[in-house]
Scaffold this active site. Structure first.
Site, PDB file in Angstrom:
ATOM      1  N   ARG A 190       0.886  -1.185   0.000  1.00  0.00           N
ATOM      2  CA  ARG A 190       0.000   0.000   0.000  1.00  0.00           C
ATOM      3  C   ARG A 190       0.917   1.225   0.000  1.00  0.00           C
ATOM      4  NH1 ARG A 190      -1.905  -0.180   6.382  1.00  0.00           N
ATOM      5  NH2 ARG A 190       0.065  -0.967   7.138  1.00  0.00           N
ATOM      6  N   GLU A 237      -2.416   7.123   6.816  1.00  0.00           N
ATOM      7  CA  GLU A 237      -0.997   7.303   7.122  1.00  0.00           C
ATOM      8  C   GLU A 237      -0.180   7.755   5.915  1.00  0.00           C
ATOM      9  OE1 GLU A 237       0.463   3.814   9.170  1.00  0.00           O
ATOM     10  OE2 GLU A 237      -0.392   4.538  11.043  1.00  0.00           O
ATOM     11  N   CYS A 283       8.199  10.091  -3.894  1.00  0.00           N
ATOM     12  CA  CYS A 283       8.379   9.412  -5.173  1.00  0.00           C
ATOM     13  C   CYS A 283       9.396  10.220  -5.977  1.00  0.00           C
ATOM     14  CB  CYS A 283       7.026   9.368  -5.878  1.00  0.00           C
ATOM     15  SG  CYS A 283       7.080   8.917  -7.612  1.00  0.00           S
ATOM     16  N   CYS A 297       7.397  14.035 -10.517  1.00  0.00           N
ATOM     17  CA  CYS A 297       7.779  14.634  -9.235  1.00  0.00           C
ATOM     18  C   CYS A 297       8.995  15.553  -9.418  1.00  0.00           C
ATOM     19  CB  CYS A 297       8.072  13.544  -8.203  1.00  0.00           C
ATOM     20  SG  CYS A 297       6.566  12.755  -7.602  1.00  0.00           S
ATOM     21  N   GLU A 357      -5.934   4.768  16.037  1.00  0.00           N
ATOM     22  CA  GLU A 357      -5.630   3.335  16.019  1.00  0.00           C
ATOM     23  C   GLU A 357      -4.775   3.004  17.220  1.00  0.00           C
ATOM     24  OE1 GLU A 357      -3.684   1.850  12.540  1.00  0.00           O
ATOM     25  OE2 GLU A 357      -4.963   2.967  11.167  1.00  0.00           O
ATOM     26  N   TRP A 391       4.352  -6.532  13.697  1.00  0.00           N
ATOM     27  CA  TRP A 391       5.413  -6.096  12.790  1.00  0.00           C
ATOM     28  C   TRP A 391       6.729  -5.816  13.492  1.00  0.00           C
ATOM     29  CZ3 TRP A 391       6.017  -1.379  14.874  1.00  0.00           C
ATOM     30  CH2 TRP A 391       4.889  -0.694  15.335  1.00  0.00           C
ATOM     31  N   GLU A 407      -1.389  -8.943   7.988  1.00  0.00           N
ATOM     32  CA  GLU A 407      -1.706  -8.593   9.379  1.00  0.00           C
ATOM     33  C   GLU A 407      -2.613  -9.610  10.053  1.00  0.00           C
ATOM     34  OE1 GLU A 407      -2.887  -4.499   8.656  1.00  0.00           O
ATOM     35  OE2 GLU A 407      -0.884  -3.818   9.193  1.00  0.00           O
ATOM     36  N   LYS A 408      -2.563 -10.870   9.559  1.00  0.00           N
ATOM     37  CA  LYS A 408      -3.511 -11.857  10.105  1.00  0.00           C
ATOM     38  C   LYS A 408      -3.255 -12.172  11.566  1.00  0.00           C
ATOM     39  CE  LYS A 408      -1.150 -15.919   8.117  1.00  0.00           C
ATOM     40  NZ  LYS A 408      -0.118 -15.235   7.311  1.00  0.00           N
ATOM     41  N   HIS A 441      -2.073  -9.752  13.698  1.00  0.00           N
ATOM     42  CA  HIS A 441      -2.104  -8.494  14.453  1.00  0.00           C
ATOM     43  C   HIS A 441      -3.274  -8.530  15.435  1.00  0.00           C
ATOM     44  CE1 HIS A 441      -2.427  -4.177  15.299  1.00  0.00           C
ATOM     45  NE2 HIS A 441      -1.252  -4.002  14.702  1.00  0.00           N
TER      46      HIS A 441
HETATM   47  C1  GAL Z   1      -1.114   1.249  11.063  1.00  0.00           C
HETATM   48  C2  GAL Z   1      -1.988   1.214   9.818  1.00  0.00           C
HETATM   49  C3  GAL Z   1      -3.026   0.097   9.904  1.00  0.00           C
HETATM   50  C4  GAL Z   1      -2.377  -1.185  10.335  1.00  0.00           C
HETATM   51  C5  GAL Z   1      -1.651  -0.963  11.645  1.00  0.00           C
HETATM   52  C6  GAL Z   1      -0.979  -2.201  12.185  1.00  0.00           C
HETATM   53  O1  GAL Z   1       0.062   1.918  10.875  1.00  0.00           O
HETATM   54  O2  GAL Z   1      -2.655   2.434   9.640  1.00  0.00           O
HETATM   55  O3  GAL Z   1      -3.645  -0.040   8.637  1.00  0.00           O
HETATM   56  O4  GAL Z   1      -1.484  -1.593   9.367  1.00  0.00           O
HETATM   57  O5  GAL Z   1      -0.655   0.005  11.458  1.00  0.00           O
HETATM   58  O6  GAL Z   1      -0.254  -1.946  13.364  1.00  0.00           O
END
Ligand code: GAL
Length: 702
Positions: free
Chosen positions: A116, A155, A160, A165, A330, A338, A378-379, A381
């Site tokens: 992304r 985010e 680029c 650019c 979030e 991660w 992210e399964k 997370h």
């Molecule tokens: C954020 C992001 C989310 C998700 C999350 C996982 O930075 O906006 O989409 O990826 O991290 O920690």
């Protein structure tokens, strides 16, 4: 732009990222989501963040029926929506048909489709496609009763290096400098024969081209920020074609991490573009190796109290961006997936960390994500609902408990976070300082860590703070602190001057007042335009080997504030001469031996303080005790008779209403005694003055 944001004052928003587009073939799951949301106290979700391929599966073919159903179901359940624009990730067909939407790296290679945040903000096609989908979302949903806020993209980060650019960058430079002569002067291009004679010869900084021209590096970073802001504004304009009164935010990243989580943007430039700031908080709770304090605050293997200070710094930063309440957009209810190692939050910590955001001025607690994905990156997370799909988990129970607490806390939602102290954290300052090559290079320069260390000393002393860029009107503050203010622009100088003249207490340190906004060294002695305010000049700089130390010997008047008698200096020792200032401490050792290490200058009705060496944390805290007193600035600790050291105390107030948050960032019980008696807001009873907090416990005093 200040839209009607009443909803944010009426109660706390609680929920998270909701991605029903991953479950469209499972109506049973979507139905169960609603039941579980109600059960956990969720009252808002962020919807459609990465849903572009579900919304526009083929170019020009739009599918909104599924979203209509989700909207109506949420609305029937009384759950509100932060409606996202989906530009954070583009569909495959778009990348295949219009490769220009994909980013080009600093190696000159265009990325393939994937991940992304892989899109070029200059690309006219990407802008057109984004405006189109945003406009369609607005037409269909902006007037839907469930929608209360636009969640613009996700985010924003990165840049680029494509030809489009480069072209935009050259135009941006033309606009900034007008002619090449001015640009050559600002970048000091006579050096290494770099004089630019044609705008088209200018290229973004890349490893195989020009990575070492500081003026170019700085302007490129400014340009990337401006392009991103411009892109965001275009997104906002597209959604505001319908109901321009609907407020907007974008979820910002931690933004101050020395890691891949640094978006590379100057968030100060975003501040007046949205109605309030929101950010995504993923601290490494329970992990050792605490980065910010690796400088010299002795580190215990795991110290969540200090980590809490790092998180508090970010809450204060994001609150300060727009000045009012902010949104915690979030967080994870348990662990992320991660980091090399990520520990789930210990029982109680999810509630504590959610309420910590509130204590610093947040009016929402949101998670990523509501339900765990079965596949994809992210399964594993953390999410409120796990793969078991039930409410029978500790994580769900704690999330539900937080939901009901926030509901009880409704009367607190219209209070503010009042601060009379400000700490300067400035992205441009950080960029130029980190980029510069001087006597000490690499991680020990530590601008960010130093700011955090100063923040910690104030936070640990109960001082509510705003985090500022240094260019704001400072008249509302008693104390302004600007560690390592290497770059001093004209506005910043003016603000500091006015502030001290009017009676404020300004405190800055070594490595301040070296360069102007173009990253050109000031002519005349350091600290440049701050010389007369601080009443000193600085002639030379000594830097110390990793285990080398110098001493800082306080004068009699300062002795009682140095808990260990003498202070220890590491890394930086500047050789300062006092002009109109008084010396309050001297160096012993280093090239600065005998020279002033701490000075104060009376200027106008106020005073300006200068610390010439990197002082150990204990002594710095002692020094702050003195500055807080001198400045007469508020500390919440004035209300306390005793406090165990793992408890952070914050206050939210408005008019006569006052709420003290006591938060214990440690696994073992802690005690706080207040000078006066207070009501226990969460467990009403008789007023009391002794507060026993369990491990990771919180109390709210009314
Ligand atoms: C954020 C992001 C989310 C998700 C999350 C996982 O930075 O906006 O989409 O990826 O991290 O920690």
């Amino acid at each position: 732009m200040k839209k009607s944001i009443d909803f944010i004052r009426n109660g706390f928003l609680y929920g998270g990222d909701y991605n029903p587009d991953q479950w469209l073939d499972r109506p049973d799951v979507l139905k169960e989501d609603l039941r579980l949301m109600k059960k956990s106290g969720v009252n808002v979700v962020s919807l459609g963040i990465f849903a572009w391929s579900a919304l526009e599966p083929e170019e020009g073919v739009f599918r909104f029926e599924w979203l209509d159903r989700v909207f109506d179901d949420l609305n029937r359940s009384g759950i509100r929506v932060f409606l996202a624009t989906p530009s954070g990730a583009r569909p495959g067909w778009m990348a295949a048909k219009y490769p220009e939407v994909l980013r080009v790296g600093s190696d000159g290679k265009r990325n393939l489709f994937g991940i992304r945040h892989n899109h070029c903000f200059s690309s006219p096609v990407y802008r057109e496609k984004t405006a189109e989908i945003n406009g369609k979302l607005a037409e269909r949903y902006a007037s839907h009763p469930a929608v209360i806020l636009w969640h613009i993209s996700n985010e924003y980060s990165g840049g680029c290096h494509c030809e489009l650019c480069q072209e935009n960058f050259r135009n941006w430079l033309k606009n900034r400098y007008g002619d090449l002569d001015s640009l050559n002067k600002a970048w000091w291009n006579a050096f290494w024969s770099h004089t630019v004679t044609d705008w088209n010869h200018i290229h973004s900084p890349v490893p195989h081209g020009e990575p070492m021209l500081h003026g170019l590096n700085l302007d490129w970073k400014r340009f990337v920020t401006d392009m991103t802001v411009d892109f965001m504004e275009a997104e906002i304009a597209a959604v505001h074609t319908v109901r321009p009164d609907l407020p907007v935010t974008t979820n910002l990243m931690a933004g101050v991490e020395n890691s891949e989580h640094d978006p590379g943007l100057d968030y100060w430039k975003f501040r007046d573009k949205f109605d309030f700031a929101s950010w995504d908080s993923y601290p490494g709770w329970h992990l050792p190796g605490y980065q910010a304090f690796s400088l010299d605050i002795p580190e215990s293997p795991v110290d969540d109290y200090r980590r809490a200070s790092e998180v508090a710094f970010q809450h204060d930063l994001f609150r300060s961006l727009t000045g009012g309440p902010f949104l915690l957009m979030e967080s994870t209810p348990s662990a992320v997936n991660w980091r090399p190692l990520s520990k789930p939050k210990k029982p109680g910590l999810n509630i504590l960390s959610g309420l910590q955001a509130v204590a610093h001025g947040a009016n929402s607690v949101q998670y990523f994500q509501w339900r765990k994905s079965r596949g994809g990156f992210e399964k594993y997370h953390g999410a409120v609902v796990g793969h078991d799909g039930t409410e029978n988990t500790r994580i769900f129970r704690e999330a539900a408990e937080l939901g009901s607490l926030l509901d009880k806390m409704r009367p607190i939602a219209d209070t503010d976070y009042p601060a009379r102290t400000a700490l300067v954290y400035n992205w441009e300052n950080r960029w130029v300082f980190e980029d510069s090559r001087g006597a000490l290079n690499g991680p020990r320069k530590a601008y960010l860590e130093t700011v955090r260390k100063h923040y910690f000393c104030l936070w640990d002393s109960g001082v509510p703070m705003d985090i500022i860029s240094g260019e704001e009107d400072l008249s509302g503050y008693d104390l302004v602190v600007a560690p390592m203010l290497h770059m001093v622009g004209k506005t910043c100088e003016k603000r500091i001057r006015e502030f001290v003249e009017a009676g404020g207490l300004f405190f800055t340190t070594y490595q301040s007042g070296y360069v102007d906004e173009s990253d050109l060294c000031f002519e005349g002695a350091v600290p440049g335009p701050l010389r007369d305010i601080l009443g000193i000049t600085c002639e030379e700089l000594d830097v110390l080997n990793p285990r080398e130390q110098a001493e800082i010997l306080p004068s009699v008047e300062m002795e009682s504030f140095f808990p260990n008698g003498t202070g220890i200096a590491t890394d930086f020792c500047e050789v300062v001469q006092v002009q109109s200032a008084r010396s309050l401490a001297r160096f012993r050792g280093s090239l600065a031996d005998g020279a002033p290490a701490l000075t104060v200058n009376d200027f106008g009705k106020g005073s300006a303080w200068y610390l010439a060496g990197r002082l150990d944390a204990d002594s710095l805290k002692g020094l702050y005790r003195h500055l807080i007193k001198r400045a007469g600035t508020a500390s919440v600790h004035d209300r306390l008779a005793a406090r165990d050291e793992t408890v952070s105390v914050q206050v939210r107030s408005s008019g006569d209403k006052k709420y003290l948050f006591l938060m214990n960032f440690a696994p073992k019980e802690a005690v706080v005694r207040t000078v006066k008696s207070y009501m226990d807001f969460l467990n009403p009873g008789e007023p009391k003055s002794e507060w026993i907090l369990p491990g990771w416990g919180v109390a709210i005093l009314e």
